[in-house]
Design an enzyme around this catalytic site. Sequence first.
Site, PDB file in Angstrom:
ATOM      1  CG  ASP A 184      -4.271  -7.498  -4.988  1.00  0.00           C
ATOM      2  OD1 ASP A 184      -3.854  -8.126  -5.993  1.00  0.00           O
ATOM      3  OD2 ASP A 184      -3.535  -7.194  -4.040  1.00  0.00           O
ATOM      4  CB  VAL A 193      -1.962   2.606  -6.721  1.00  0.00           C
ATOM      5  CG1 VAL A 193      -1.127   2.091  -7.896  1.00  0.00           C
ATOM      6  CG2 VAL A 193      -3.226   1.758  -6.570  1.00  0.00           C
ATOM      7  NE  ARG A 241      -8.680   5.724   3.869  1.00  0.00           N
ATOM      8  CZ  ARG A 241      -8.652   4.416   3.626  1.00  0.00           C
ATOM      9  NH1 ARG A 241      -8.823   3.967   2.397  1.00  0.00           N
ATOM     10  NH2 ARG A 241      -8.442   3.553   4.596  1.00  0.00           N
ATOM     11  N   GLY A 292     -11.992   2.559   1.184  1.00  0.00           N
ATOM     12  CA  GLY A 292     -11.304   2.802  -0.076  1.00  0.00           C
ATOM     13  C   GLY A 292     -12.185   3.284  -1.217  1.00  0.00           C
ATOM     14  CE  LYS A 300      -2.587  -3.334  -6.794  1.00  0.00           C
ATOM     15  NZ  LYS A 300      -1.800  -3.401  -5.555  1.00  0.00           N
ATOM     16  CG  ASP A 360     -10.501   0.149  -2.766  1.00  0.00           C
ATOM     17  OD1 ASP A 360     -10.838  -1.059  -2.811  1.00  0.00           O
ATOM     18  OD2 ASP A 360      -9.773   0.614  -1.864  1.00  0.00           O
TER      19      ASP A 360
END
Length: 196
Positions: free
Chosen positions: A106, A156, A168, A45, A134, A103
Amino acid sequence: MQDDIDRVIISEAALAARVARLAQEIAVHYQNNAEPMVIVTILSGALVFVADLIRRLPIRMRLGLIGVSSYPGSTRESRGARIKAHLDPDVALRGQHVLIVDDILDSGNTLRLVQQMISAGQPKSLRTAVLLRKPNKAPADVSVDYVGFDIADEFVVGYGLDYDGQYRNLPHIAVLKPEHYASGSADPRTEAVSSS
Ligand code: IMP
Ligand code: MG
């Protein structure tokens, strides 16, 4: 692929501007160190983010890569992460200034695992940069030093982030139209094991 997008959350221009500012902040912190810094990137990511970030960092560095996969759970707490591809042992950590790049923050499961693993290698310092965060409070033991953007709690894609391995390569951060997320799942993160 563009047709699958519901809306763009962060434009290409906004990403470029913010990454440049983040790089400045990071450079100020590391520029006077005698040793090259070590940037450990969490695949897959963070690969687009780190590629842009390092080209804005005019300081000595070495790069390491680590592969992590997330596994699903019915609650945020029951989800987890495991190392899928280990850091190349040639990338020395002991006594080095290490920056982890991911990336998105969360639940914090991914970063907790990687931070613990890197700490065990006894770096001189350890910081973490994430492009996105987030709003869910990550546990207190997972802290990040650099954040690109705080976003709402929705799934997202783009600029390195995937859904089902795809998207990606989108140049912006976007939300897909609901029909492109597997039906019946309010949150695609609970669907299947995915590679970060
Ligand atoms: P964690 O819950 O903090 O462990 O987040 C772990 C990983 O889940 C991130 O590194 C991403 O790879 C993935 N992830 C979390 N939210 C999203 C999202 O909105 N889109 C794409 N990937 C995500
Ligand atoms: Mg990831």
